[in-house]
Design an enzyme around this catalytic site. Structure first.
Site, PDB file in Angstrom:
ATOM      1  NE  ARG A   1       7.236 -36.380  55.991  1.00 36.47           N
ATOM      2  CZ  ARG A   1       8.538 -36.650  56.108  1.00 36.47           C
ATOM      3  NH1 ARG A   1       9.066 -37.632  55.397  1.00 36.47           N
ATOM      4  NH2 ARG A   1       9.318 -35.953  56.894  1.00 36.47           N
TER       5      ARG A   1
ATOM      6  CG  HIS B   1      13.600 -45.050  54.190  1.00 41.23           C
ATOM      7  ND1 HIS B   1      13.490 -44.769  52.847  1.00 41.23           N
ATOM      8  CD2 HIS B   1      12.888 -44.070  54.822  1.00 41.23           C
ATOM      9  CE1 HIS B   1      12.765 -43.685  52.666  1.00 41.23           C
ATOM     10  NE2 HIS B   1      12.371 -43.239  53.860  1.00 41.23           N
TER      11      HIS B   1
ATOM     12  CG  ASP C   1       9.616 -42.393  57.181  1.00 43.57           C
ATOM     13  OD1 ASP C   1      10.597 -42.345  56.415  1.00 43.57           O
ATOM     14  OD2 ASP C   1       8.470 -42.045  56.835  1.00 43.57           O
TER      15      ASP C   1
ATOM     16  CG  HIS D   1       8.632 -45.159  52.406  1.00 45.93           C
ATOM     17  ND1 HIS D   1       8.580 -45.418  53.760  1.00 45.93           N
ATOM     18  CD2 HIS D   1       9.074 -43.886  52.297  1.00 45.93           C
ATOM     19  CE1 HIS D   1       8.969 -44.352  54.431  1.00 45.93           C
ATOM     20  NE2 HIS D   1       9.293 -43.409  53.576  1.00 45.93           N
TER      21      HIS D   1
HETATM   22  C1  SIN Z   1       9.538 -40.282  52.440  1.00 43.48           C
HETATM   23  O1  SIN Z   1      10.485 -41.062  52.495  1.00 43.48           O
HETATM   24  O2  SIN Z   1       8.813 -40.044  53.428  1.00 43.48           O
HETATM   25  C2  SIN Z   1       9.233 -39.575  51.133  1.00 43.48           C
HETATM   26  C3  SIN Z   1       8.309 -40.330  50.253  1.00 43.48           C
HETATM   27  C4  SIN Z   1       8.060 -39.585  48.964  1.00 43.48           C
HETATM   28  O3  SIN Z   1       8.433 -38.404  48.860  1.00 43.48           O
HETATM   29  O4  SIN Z   1       7.512 -40.160  48.031  1.00 43.48           O
END
Ligand code: SIN
Length: 280
Positions: free
Chosen positions: A266, A101, A103, A252
């Protein structure tokens, strides 16, 4: 292949996507010129990896602010007085992000970039993250298909990605606040102007002007096409590894192959409304 930058070294992880930034200590303050060079490296490589960055939350925020305005997220816990840093704790299995996906494409302005720092990582490996380059995925399509996709508009629907992963009442509330919306199926990157395929398996429900069967067939094909390993890079995390990715240029996938607490910090950089790629 090594690219030359003035303030640090960059070692490409693959010819297509991903690079390790070396000889740069992010625990120290840096000049605007250095951060500008980092933004250029991100444009060049789409995702940057940094090892051994045992930095304070203040320095982490400085890094985030150097990429733009940071989102304040109401769902996740955060360090005291630092609502721009989200503390994300998972225990493996089906987290919902174990699907390819980009984000928040259900928003009018999907995020421009994300910055992720590993705080606690599965002891025996696992919990890697993978990224793929949506420009490489677009470029690998045939010219007739590119021509068709350049004219298509895709529908993005928050309900699609959240159903089955969150409490139904929460899904309903979020879906009411974020009704389905449209983005071009191929967008011009806001910095590079390059074409990027802009549909993904979590949020894209179909194509506006295609009959249901054709829409489903095309979306299934594209969601399969992007999985080619040639478009991808994979990161094994260590504590204090940082990854910065261009959300518009990539998709990702966070692997759920662990049974251990995984804690990440994050930050999310605000984006702009995607614009259609206009082929010459
Ligand atoms: C995400 O999709 O932002 C998470 C990525 C991760 O936890 O590695």
């Amino acid at each position: 292949m090594k690219y030359i930058y003035e303030n640090f070294k960059v070692q490409a992880a693959t010819p297509t996507i991903g690079a390790y930034v070396q000889d740069l200590d992010l625990t120290q303050p840096h000049s605007p010129a250095l951060y500008e060079e980092l933004r250029r490296a991100l444009s060049d490589h789409k995702v940057l990896f940094f090892r051994n960055q045992n930095m304070s939350d203040d320095r982490f925020l400085e890094l985030g602010h150097s990429f733009g305005k940071l989102e304040v997220h109401e769902f996740f816990p955060c360090p005291e007085n630092k609502p721009e840093i989200q503390i994300i704790t998972t225990n493996g299995g089906r987290t919902g992000t174990d699907r390819w996906h980009t984000d928040v494409t259900f928003r009018p302005n999907p995020s421009a970039a994300s910055i992720l720092r590993a705080k606690d990582i599965p002891a025996d490996g696992g919990g890697d993250t993978m990224w793929l380059c949506t420009n490489a995925a677009y470029n690998a399509l045939s010219d007739p298909l590119k021509t068709m996709l350049n004219k298509l508009t895709a529908v993005h629907d928050m309900r699609l990605g959240m159903t089955g992963y969150l409490d139904p009442a929460v899904v309903e509330k979020n879906a009411r606040e974020n009704p389905p919306l449209e983005h071009p199926a191929v967008i011009a990157h806001p910095i590079t102007g390059k074409p990027h395929l802009f549909v993904n398996s979590i949020w894209t429900s179909g194509f506006r002007d295609l009959p249901l069967e054709e829409s489903k067939m095309l979306l299934d094909f594209l969601n399969d096409h992007i999985k080619r390993p040639e478009f991808q890079v994979r990161l094994r995390w260590d504590v204090d590894t940082i990854a910065i990715w261009d959300n518009i240029a990539t998709q990702h996938y966070a692997l759920g192959d662990y049974e251990y607490k995984r804690v990440m910090n994050r930050m999310i950089v605000d984006g702009v409304a995607p614009k259609a790629f206009l082929a010459a």
